[in-house]
Design an enzyme around this catalytic site. Structure first.
Site, PDB file in Angstrom:
ATOM      1  N   CYS A 199       0.956  -1.103   0.066  1.00  0.00           N
ATOM      2  CA  CYS A 199       0.067   0.195  -0.075  1.00  0.00           C
ATOM      3  C   CYS A 199       1.101   1.365  -0.020  1.00  0.00           C
ATOM      4  O   CYS A 199       1.658   1.506   0.702  1.00  0.00           O
ATOM      5  CB  CYS A 199      -0.940   0.039   1.209  1.00  0.00           C
ATOM      6  SG  CYS A 199      -2.094  -1.375   1.251  1.00  0.00           S
ATOM      7  N   ARG A 222       2.261   0.400  -5.796  1.00  0.00           N
ATOM      8  CA  ARG A 222       2.534  -0.063  -4.428  1.00  0.00           C
ATOM      9  C   ARG A 222       1.564  -0.742  -4.123  1.00  0.00           C
ATOM     10  O   ARG A 222       1.003  -1.907  -3.852  1.00  0.00           O
ATOM     11  CB  ARG A 222       2.720   0.495  -3.373  1.00  0.00           C
ATOM     12  CG  ARG A 222       4.289   1.493  -3.805  1.00  0.00           C
ATOM     13  CD  ARG A 222       4.714   2.572  -1.985  1.00  0.00           C
ATOM     14  NE  ARG A 222       4.893   1.931  -1.318  1.00  0.00           N
ATOM     15  CZ  ARG A 222       5.870   1.223  -0.383  1.00  0.00           C
ATOM     16  NH1 ARG A 222       6.617   1.227  -0.918  1.00  0.00           N
ATOM     17  NH2 ARG A 222       5.182   0.252   0.745  1.00  0.00           N
ATOM     18  N   TRP A 253      -3.302  -2.345  -1.539  1.00  0.00           N
ATOM     19  CA  TRP A 253      -3.373  -3.592  -2.023  1.00  0.00           C
ATOM     20  C   TRP A 253      -4.517  -4.875  -1.033  1.00  0.00           C
ATOM     21  O   TRP A 253      -3.449  -4.980   0.407  1.00  0.00           O
ATOM     22  CB  TRP A 253      -1.948  -3.992  -2.483  1.00  0.00           C
ATOM     23  CG  TRP A 253      -1.919  -5.302  -3.379  1.00  0.00           C
ATOM     24  CD1 TRP A 253      -1.528  -5.348  -4.346  1.00  0.00           C
ATOM     25  CD2 TRP A 253      -1.393  -6.525  -2.720  1.00  0.00           C
ATOM     26  NE1 TRP A 253      -1.421  -6.696  -4.498  1.00  0.00           N
ATOM     27  CE2 TRP A 253      -1.205  -7.666  -3.428  1.00  0.00           C
ATOM     28  CE3 TRP A 253      -1.334  -6.397  -1.064  1.00  0.00           C
ATOM     29  CZ2 TRP A 253      -1.214  -8.754  -3.719  1.00  0.00           C
ATOM     30  CZ3 TRP A 253      -0.653  -8.316  -0.857  1.00  0.00           C
ATOM     31  CH2 TRP A 253      -0.732  -8.892  -1.367  1.00  0.00           C
ATOM     32  N   ASN A 258      -0.353   0.387   5.961  1.00  0.00           N
ATOM     33  CA  ASN A 258       0.934  -0.427   5.456  1.00  0.00           C
ATOM     34  C   ASN A 258       0.773  -1.126   5.893  1.00  0.00           C
ATOM     35  O   ASN A 258       2.359  -1.089   6.855  1.00  0.00           O
ATOM     36  CB  ASN A 258       1.529   0.703   4.427  1.00  0.00           C
ATOM     37  CG  ASN A 258       3.018  -0.234   3.528  1.00  0.00           C
ATOM     38  OD1 ASN A 258       1.562  -1.738   3.253  1.00  0.00           O
ATOM     39  ND2 ASN A 258       3.851  -0.029   3.129  1.00  0.00           N
ATOM     40  N   GLY A 259       0.837  -2.759   5.468  1.00  0.00           N
ATOM     41  CA  GLY A 259       1.451  -3.390   6.184  1.00  0.00           C
ATOM     42  C   GLY A 259       0.267  -4.386   6.954  1.00  0.00           C
ATOM     43  O   GLY A 259      -0.553  -4.515   5.879  1.00  0.00           O
ATOM     44  N   GLU A 302      11.742 -16.364 -16.573  1.00  0.00           N
ATOM     45  CA  GLU A 302      11.742 -15.218 -16.202  1.00  0.00           C
ATOM     46  C   GLU A 302      10.365 -14.022 -17.727  1.00  0.00           C
ATOM     47  O   GLU A 302       9.456 -13.497 -17.320  1.00  0.00           O
ATOM     48  CB  GLU A 302      13.427 -14.310 -16.373  1.00  0.00           C
ATOM     49  CG  GLU A 302      13.187 -12.863 -17.066  1.00  0.00           C
ATOM     50  CD  GLU A 302      11.966 -11.949 -15.539  1.00  0.00           C
ATOM     51  OE1 GLU A 302      12.132 -12.770 -14.664  1.00  0.00           O
ATOM     52  OE2 GLU A 302      11.671 -11.231 -15.441  1.00  0.00           O
ATOM     53  N   LYS A 331       6.742 -13.166 -16.692  1.00  0.00           N
ATOM     54  CA  LYS A 331       6.068 -11.876 -17.423  1.00  0.00           C
ATOM     55  C   LYS A 331       4.351 -12.266 -18.355  1.00  0.00           C
ATOM     56  O   LYS A 331       4.515 -11.898 -18.531  1.00  0.00           O
ATOM     57  CB  LYS A 331       7.341 -11.283 -19.012  1.00  0.00           C
ATOM     58  CG  LYS A 331       8.573 -11.158 -18.371  1.00  0.00           C
ATOM     59  CD  LYS A 331       8.600  -9.554 -17.477  1.00  0.00           C
ATOM     60  CE  LYS A 331       8.282  -9.377 -15.557  1.00  0.00           C
ATOM     61  NZ  LYS A 331       9.713  -9.620 -15.106  1.00  0.00           N
ATOM     62  N   GLU A 390       2.263 -12.820 -15.688  1.00  0.00           N
ATOM     63  CA  GLU A 390       1.584 -11.661 -14.333  1.00  0.00           C
ATOM     64  C   GLU A 390       0.943 -10.401 -15.684  1.00  0.00           C
ATOM     65  O   GLU A 390      -0.469  -9.913 -15.134  1.00  0.00           O
ATOM     66  CB  GLU A 390       2.791 -11.202 -14.314  1.00  0.00           C
ATOM     67  CG  GLU A 390       3.902 -10.457 -14.810  1.00  0.00           C
ATOM     68  CD  GLU A 390       5.082 -10.420 -13.689  1.00  0.00           C
ATOM     69  OE1 GLU A 390       4.555  -9.437 -12.806  1.00  0.00           O
ATOM     70  OE2 GLU A 390       5.995  -9.872 -13.657  1.00  0.00           O
ATOM     71  N   HIS A 424      10.880 -35.711 -19.669  1.00  0.00           N
ATOM     72  CA  HIS A 424      10.617 -36.627 -18.440  1.00  0.00           C
ATOM     73  C   HIS A 424       8.943 -36.103 -17.451  1.00  0.00           C
ATOM     74  O   HIS A 424       8.969 -36.559 -16.927  1.00  0.00           O
ATOM     75  CB  HIS A 424      11.349 -35.918 -17.168  1.00  0.00           C
ATOM     76  CG  HIS A 424      13.081 -36.459 -18.394  1.00  0.00           C
ATOM     77  ND1 HIS A 424      13.005 -37.784 -17.820  1.00  0.00           N
ATOM     78  CD2 HIS A 424      13.950 -35.602 -17.760  1.00  0.00           C
ATOM     79  CE1 HIS A 424      14.582 -38.291 -18.089  1.00  0.00           C
ATOM     80  NE2 HIS A 424      15.180 -36.703 -18.422  1.00  0.00           N
ATOM     81  N   LYS A 435       4.194  -3.140  -6.610  1.00  0.00           N
ATOM     82  CA  LYS A 435       5.236  -4.108  -7.029  1.00  0.00           C
ATOM     83  C   LYS A 435       6.687  -4.272  -5.895  1.00  0.00           C
ATOM     84  O   LYS A 435       7.480  -4.779  -6.153  1.00  0.00           O
ATOM     85  CB  LYS A 435       5.592  -2.563  -7.519  1.00  0.00           C
ATOM     86  CG  LYS A 435       7.499  -2.628  -8.481  1.00  0.00           C
ATOM     87  CD  LYS A 435       7.512  -1.569  -9.563  1.00  0.00           C
ATOM     88  CE  LYS A 435       8.821  -1.961 -10.031  1.00  0.00           C
ATOM     89  NZ  LYS A 435       8.772  -2.876 -11.063  1.00  0.00           N
TER      90      LYS A 435
HETATM   91  C1  F6R Z   1       7.976  -9.928 -11.390  1.00  0.00           C
HETATM   92  C2  F6R Z   1       7.766  -9.430 -10.696  1.00  0.00           C
HETATM   93  C3  F6R Z   1       7.543  -9.777  -9.059  1.00  0.00           C
HETATM   94  C4  F6R Z   1       9.409  -9.218  -8.547  1.00  0.00           C
HETATM   95  C5  F6R Z   1       9.514  -9.488  -7.661  1.00  0.00           C
HETATM   96  C6  F6R Z   1      10.838  -9.429  -6.314  1.00  0.00           C
HETATM   97  O1  F6R Z   1       8.109  -8.931 -13.226  1.00  0.00           O
HETATM   98  O2  F6R Z   1       8.552  -7.983 -10.346  1.00  0.00           O
HETATM   99  O3  F6R Z   1       8.019 -10.478  -9.550  1.00  0.00           O
HETATM  100  O4  F6R Z   1      10.699  -9.347  -9.079  1.00  0.00           O
HETATM  101  O5  F6R Z   1       8.255  -9.256  -6.198  1.00  0.00           O
HETATM  102  O6  F6R Z   1      11.049  -7.790  -6.410  1.00  0.00           O
HETATM  103  P1  F6R Z   1      12.048  -6.910  -5.261  1.00  0.00           P
HETATM  104  O7  F6R Z   1      13.231  -7.457  -6.167  1.00  0.00           O
HETATM  105  O8  F6R Z   1      11.148  -5.265  -5.489  1.00  0.00           O
HETATM  106  O9  F6R Z   1      12.755  -7.492  -4.459  1.00  0.00           O
END
Ligand code: F6R
Length: 591
Positions: free
Chosen positions: A2, A28, A75, A101-102, A468, A472, A475, A491, A586
C-alpha cells in the site's frame, strides 16, 4: 503493498498534492484510494474503489479543503476490495483518521477487546484498530497525543507503517518494518512510503529506522522511539530517484522501460565503486547463497550458473520465501547475495535477517539505494536504472544481470570478456533486438485469442530466461506460461504438448543448441506451434525471432528482450493494463 502519504503545508491545499503523490506511488497497490484532510478542526474523508485517476474523476478529491492531509492506495490483504475497506479509517468520534501499510497480526484480538469497550468498526480491515486505539489512549491520557501514539505502537504486533491525522492538525507516523520517509520542503513536511511521494517538491529526506515514531506539529518534526527517547536521524539528499517517472512517448511505463534498456545497461557497472569489496566478501566466504523473489530470483539462478561456470564458485540459490526453512543449516562466515529491485520485499528482508542471525555477510544488489535491504547489508551494488514504475520487472532485470556479469567477470579474471568493445556491441545488440517490436506485435496479433498455455524452453543459462519470460507472460497477460528446462521435456511436460500448444524455444547457437533442436523436433511432431529465438533460423520454427550473433554467455541478456515485448503485446491483446496487473503490487512488503 500500500502507499501512505501525509502532508502538512502552509500555503498549498493538500488534496490535489496528495492525489499527485498517490499517482506516483500507485505501483505499490491500486485497488482503492482515499484521502483525508483537516479543515477548521474537522477531518473530512473521501475514498473509493479503483485506480487513483478513476476514483478522482468521480469523487473529485480536490474539493476536500485544508492544508493538512493524508492519503492511501490499497492492495487488499485483510478485507475485500470495497469502499468501506479503503483507507483512511476514522476513529468512532471522527477526530482521528489513519492510513496504514503492512499487517497488524493481532488485530482480531484487539478488535474484540475494543468492540467490547464500545468501539464500532466499519470495515473488515486489520488497519481500523489503529484509529480506535489512538482514540482510546487519547481519552485515557487526556489528549496526550504523543503518549497515545506510543501506547498504540506498543500494543500492535506485525509489520506496519501508519500515518494518522488528528483534528487539532497534528500528523504522526510510525515505522515498524514497513518503509516511512520524511520529506522536508521549504514550507511543508511530508510522510511517505516512497520518496516518489514528495520528490516533485523536495529532494531532502529522512529515512526513518525501524521503531521510529514521528510527530509533525507547527511545521516541525520530532522523532522519538517507543520509550519516548528523542532520536536524531540524518537528512539525506535523494539522488538518482530524480529520474523520470513520466511515460514520455510510450503508451505504457512497461513499454518505455523495455525500450530504456540499452541506455541503462552499463549504469550498474559504471556507477558503482564497490565491486572489489563485494567480490572480496564472496571470495572470503565459506559458502555462498543467493536469494531473491520472482524476477530477482531468476537473476539469482543465472548468477549461480555463471559463478560455477566461470569463477568455479559453488553457490546455492534459495527463493526468499523458502529461505527461512533452511536457515538453521547456515554455516557461519557464509555470504548471502540478496537480489531485489525495491530492497523492500518482505520475504527478502526476512531471509536476510535470518541469515544475519547466523553470522552471514549480506551482499545486496538493489535499485533503491536507500531501501531497508541496503541499510542492513554489508556491501551494496546499485542498479542505477532509474525508477521502475511498471509493476513487472523489465529494465531492473537487465540491470541485475549486468551487475552479476561484472561480479563474475571480476571473480574469474575477466573470463566474461566485458571489455569496452563487447560492452558497446551488447548495447547495439539490444537496440537491434528491440527492433523486433513490430514483428512480435504481428505474431501476437495472429495468435489464437483463446490461447491458454505457453511453454518456454531453454537449457543451461537460457533456462533462467525461460522462467523469466514465462513469469512476464503470466503477470502481464494472465496466460498460463511455464519455463521448462528443455532436457526435462521428455520427463513429463511433453505430455502437455498438442496441436493447441504454443512453444517458444530459446536456442542461440552455443553448447545447448543441438539438444534444444532435438527437443524442438519432439514438440513439432506433436503439432505444436513453435517460435524460435535464436541467431540462426531453423525449418522447425513457425516464427523466427532473430537476435544478433554474440559471445555465448552474453545471449541471455539479449534473448529476454523479445520475451518482454511479447508479454507486453499479449497483455494488450488480452485487454489488460500492462503497467498494473490485477492482484499484484510492485513492492511486496508483506510475507
Ligand atoms: C516480476 C516482478 C516480481 C518481483 C518480485 C521481487 O515481474 O516484478 O516477481 O521481481 O516481487 O521484487 P524485488 O525485486 O523488488 O524484491
Amino acid at each position: 503493498m500500500c502507499s501512505i502519504i501525509g502532508y502538512k503545508g502552509q500555503f498549498i491545499e493538500a488534496a490535489p498534492l496528495l492525489v499527485e503523490s498517490l499517482k506516483k506511488m500507485e505501483y505499490r497497490g491500486y485497488d482503492s484510494v482515499g484521502i483525508a484532510t483537516m479543515n477548521n478542526g474537522k477531518i473530512l474523508i473521501s475514498k473509493g474503489v479503483g485506480k487513483v485517476a478513476e476514483v478522482d474523476k468521480i469523487l473529485e478529491f480536490a474539493k476536500l479543503p485544508g492544508q493538512i492531509g493524508i492519503g492511501h492506495t490499497r492492495w487488499a490483504t485483510h478485507g475485500g476490495v470495497s469502499d468501506k475497506n479503503a483507507h483512511p479509517h476514522f476513529s468512532c468520534n471522527s477526530d482521528i483518521a489513519v492510513v496504514h501499510n503492512g499487517i497488524i497480526e493481532n488485530y482480531q484480538e484487539l478488535k474484540e477487546k475494543l468492540s467490547k469497550e464500545g468501539h464500532i468498526f466499519k470495515s473488515q480491515t486489520d488497519s481500523e484498530v489503529i484509529p480506535h486505539l489512538l482514540e482510546k489512549y487519547c481519552k485515557e491520557f487526556n489528549n496526550d497525543y504523543k503518549k497515545s501514539i506510543i501506547y498504540t505502537c506498543k500494543i500492535l504486533k506485525g509489520s506496519f507503517a501508519f500515518v494518522a491525522i488528528f483534528k487539532n492538525g497534528l500528523i504522526c507516523g510510525a515505522r515498524f518494518d514497513e518503509p516511512l520517509i520524511i520529506g522536508i520542503a521549504n514550507s511543508a513536511l511530508f510522510l511517505s512510503s516512497d520518496v516518489l511521494g514528495f520528490l516533485k517538491h523536495t529532494d531532502k529526506a529522512i529515512f526513518l529506522d525501524n521503531g521510529d515514531i514521528v510527530t509533525i506539529d507547527n511545521n516541525k518534526y520530532s522523532i522519538f522511539d517507543i520509550n519516548n527517547k528523542k532520536v536524531i536521524r540524518p537528512i539525506t539528499q535523494v539522488a538518482w530517484e530524480l529520474g523520470s517517472t513520466e511515460k514520455g512517448k510510450y503508451a505504457h511505463h512497461t513499454l518505455k522501460e523495455i525500450h530504456e534498456q540499452p541506455s541503462i545497461l552499463f549504469n550498474s557497472i559504471n556507477k558503482n565503486n564497490d565491486f572489489q569489496q563485494f567480490c572480496k566478501f564472496i571470495k572470503n566466504a565459506s559458502n555462498v547463497y543467493i536469494t531473491g523473489s520472482g524476477t530477482s530470483y531468476h537473476s539469482g539462478l543465472l548468477a549461480k550458473n555463471l559463478l560455477a561456470k566461470f569463477a568455479k564458485i559453488k553457490s546455492e540459490v534459495i527463493m526468499s520465501s523458502e529461505f527461512q526453512y533452511m536457515s538453521d543449516t547456515l554455516e557461519t562466515n557464509s555470504a548471502i547475495i540478496a537480489i531485489s529491485q525495491s530492497g523492500e520485499t518482505a520475504d527478502v528482508i526476512h531471509a536476510v535477517k535470518k541469515a544475519k542471525e547466523h553470522g552471514s555477510k549480506i551482499l545486496s544488489i538493489i535499485n533503491i539505494s536507500t531501501s531497508s535491504l541496503a541499510r542492513i547489508s554489508d556491501s551494496v551494488l546499485v542498479l542505477n536504472c532509474g525508477p521502475e514504475i511498471g509493476v513487472a520487472a523489465t529494465k531492473s532485470f537487465i540491470g541485475q544481470l549486468m551487475i552479476i556479469y561484472n561480479v563474475v567477470n571480476l571473480l574469474s579474471g575477466n573470463q566474461l570478456s566485458l571489455n569496452k568493445i563487447n560492452q558497446k556491441k551488447l548495447v547495439t545488440d539490444i537496440e537491434k533486438t528491440l527492433e523486433l517490436d513490430e514483428k512480435i506485435k504481428t505474431i501476437v496479433s495472429m495468435l489464437d485469442s483463446e490461447i491458454k498455455d505457453i511453454y518456454i524452453l531453454g537449457r543451461s543459462l537460457h533456462y533462467s530466461i525461460a522462467l523469466e519470460g514465462s513469469l512476464k507472460i503470466k503477470e502481464l497477460a494472465y496466460i498460463h506460461a511455464e519455463g521448462i528446462a528443455a532436457g526435462e521435456l521428455k520427463h513429463g511436460p511433453l505430455a502437455l504438448i498438442d496441436a493447441k500448444s504454443l512453444v517458444i524455444v530459446i536456442n542461440p547457437v552455443d553448447e545447448t543448441y543441438k539438444d534444444v533442436i532435438s527437443s524442438t523436433h519432439e514438440i513439432k511432431s506433436r503439432g505444436a506451434k513453435i517460435i524460435g529465438i535464436s541467431n540462426k533460423n531453423h525449418e522447425l520454427y513457425d516464427n523466427y525471432l532473430q537476435i544478433p550473433e554474440s559471445i555465448d554467455h552474453l545471449y541471455p541478456i539479449v534473448e529476454v528482450i523479445p520475451l518482454q515485448i511479447m508479454a507486453y503485446y499479449l497483455s494488450l491483446k488480452m485487454q489488460v493494463d500492462p503497467d498494473y496487473p490485477r492482484n499484484l503490487a510492485k513492492s511486496v512488503t508483506v510475507k
